[in-house]
Design a protein around this motif. Structure first.
Motif, short mmCIF file in Angstrom:
data_model
loop_
_atom_site.label_atom_id
_atom_site.label_comp_id
_atom_site.label_asym_id
_atom_site.label_seq_id
_atom_site.Cartn_x
_atom_site.Cartn_y
_atom_site.Cartn_z
N UNK A 119 0.83 -1.21 0.00
CA UNK A 119 0.00 0.00 0.00
C UNK A 119 0.87 1.26 0.00
N UNK A 120 1.69 1.38 -1.02
CA UNK A 120 2.62 2.50 -1.07
C UNK A 120 1.92 3.80 -1.42
N UNK A 121 0.66 3.73 -1.86
CA UNK A 121 -0.11 4.95 -2.13
C UNK A 121 -0.43 5.70 -0.84
N UNK A 122 -0.31 5.02 0.30
CA UNK A 122 -0.59 5.67 1.59
C UNK A 122 0.69 6.10 2.29
N UNK A 123 1.75 5.35 2.08
CA UNK A 123 2.96 5.54 2.88
C UNK A 123 4.14 4.93 2.13
N UNK A 124 5.25 5.59 2.15
CA UNK A 124 6.47 5.10 1.51
C UNK A 124 6.31 4.94 0.00
N UNK A 125 5.86 6.00 -0.64
CA UNK A 125 5.65 5.98 -2.09
C UNK A 125 6.95 5.70 -2.85
N UNK A 126 8.08 6.02 -2.22
CA UNK A 126 9.38 5.78 -2.86
C UNK A 126 9.61 4.31 -3.18
N UNK A 127 8.85 3.43 -2.54
CA UNK A 127 9.04 1.99 -2.78
C UNK A 127 8.66 1.58 -4.21
N UNK A 128 8.05 2.49 -4.95
CA UNK A 128 7.71 2.17 -6.34
C UNK A 128 8.97 1.80 -7.12
N UNK A 129 10.10 2.41 -6.78
CA UNK A 129 11.37 2.08 -7.46
C UNK A 129 11.74 0.62 -7.22
N UNK A 130 11.58 0.16 -5.98
CA UNK A 130 11.88 -1.23 -5.65
C UNK A 130 10.94 -2.19 -6.38
#
Length: 378
Positions: A119-130
């Motif tokens: 649920x990176x749309x809520x928190x830690x959006x930077x994880x999209x790179x991973x």
């Protein structure tokens, strides 16, 4: 084909077990190995480690168990590598699973699929790179995630929501009457209000005692705790008085017979809505004012409950952090019990949200797509 699955909590065990059943229909030779739970074990395959040995939540519990967490993670990486499955299927649990995905991507040619996306749309959006780097295919169960990930240039598959499958199947197969449920669990004739205080120890510790205190203002109801599978009854007794009734591993049976519910945020909010049980979302944290500040200024979304997120509007009241008080629980619960002024409005909101989620069949659609993609690459 060989499928390695990793889950970290009770809801993941449920959804992964349904996915495994669907995979067996698509691939009769399916061989499973997993970090999971009892429901997955009932489908077949080898359970390497139970999720209850992985589920730590909150800064202090995680810090205290860092050695165990790292040991489990290292063992998991090597076990996947040794077994060399045709695919690694990660189910939610991003703190653990994204690290596994990175290792597998760097050290093997095993495709990595993610079911129930982080649920990176809520928190830690930077994880999209991973995710772009380490995950080959992502299978979403929340319709609004499609636009989010597409906006980041990462196409995903929306397959429907497995909670719809699970609840629909239960309602079709379970014919238990209210009288039978009451008798089986030693309950009297008063209407039932369910208390779903979470599946992790920290959630239960933070929320259950406030729920029970609030319940004392409603003597005309009997409040029943949905005990999480895998947790010791004695753990609950630290926060619940001796008169509190606890039903273990039977959340769906309890919801089916409940008039209303107090629910800690998570998958349970969605399941409660699918049973059309009006609810108050209750999520206390000891640093409430700080969390409220983060929620206002850092979190990317307006809501924390899946019901409101899917609906795109406030359907259920969310008592979070410093608003999660006994007084507020009592006020909001009074609004949604039978005859309460907010009950019918919430039920209408549920119906609209259920329409957005779509028809049952998420597990079957995900399994069919997974097998098709794997066969194309062979």
């Amino acid at each position: 084909m060989k499928y390695y699955l990793i889950v970290g909590e009770a809801s993941g065990d449920l959804h992964a077990s349904n996915l495994m059943r669907a995979l067996k229909k698509e691939d009769p030779e399916a061989d499973f190995r997993f970090f999971g739970g009892d429901l997955m074990a009932s489908v077949g395959g080898t359970c390497v480690k139970h999720y209850r040995d992985l589920a730590y939540m909150g800064f202090i519990p995680v810090l205290m168990h860092l050695r165990t967490i790292f040991r489990n993670m290292d063992y998991c990486k090597k076990d996947v590598e040794r077994w060399c499955p045709d695919v690694l299927i990660l189910v939610d649990y991003p703190g653990f699973n994204l690290k596994i995905a990175r290792y597998i991507k760097e050290h093997t040619q095993i495709p990595v699929y993610y079911y129930i996306s982080p649920k990176i749309w809520a928190w830690k959006e930077y994880r999209i790179k991973n995710i772009k780097r380490d995950v080959d295919e992502l299978f979403s169960i929340l319709p609004f995630e499609v636009d989010f990930f597409n906006g980041h240039g990462y196409p995903i598959h929306y397959v429907g929501n497995p909670c719809v499958d699970a609840v629909t199947s239960f309602l079709q197969e379970n014919m238990e009457t209210r009288e039978e449920f009451m008798a089986a669990n030693g309950l009297d004739s008063r209407p039932v209000i369910a208390m779903l205080a979470g599946s992790r120890k920290q959630e239960i510790k933070d929320n259950l005692h406030l729920m029970i205190e609030a319940s004392k203002a409603f003597p005309q109801y009997q409040f029943v705790v949905a005990g999480a599978p895998g947790l010791d009854p004695e753990f609950y007794r630290r926060y619940a008085d001796k008169d509190t009734r606890i039903v273990f591993g039977e959340t769906y049976r309890l919801l089916r017979q409940s008039e209303a519910a107090l629910v800690t945020s998570g998958t349970a909010t969605l399941e409660t809505a699918l049973f059309r049980v009006p609810q108050v979302v209750c999520y206390y944290t000891p640093v409430g004012k700080f969390i409220s500040f983060l929620r206002r200024h850092i979190l990317k979304v307006k809501y924390i409950s899946l019901v409101n997120l899917v609906a795109g509007r406030e359907v259920v009241t969310e008592l979070v952090a410093d608003t999660m008080t006994v007084v507020n629980i009592r006020k909001e619960l009074a609004r949604i019990v039978a005859g309460g002024p907010g009950r019918e409005q919430m039920l209408a909101g549920y119906d609209r949200m259920i329409g957005i989620l779509g028809a049952p069949g998420a597990s079957a659609r995900a399994a069919r797509l997974m097998v098709e993609l794997l066969r194309k690459k062979r």
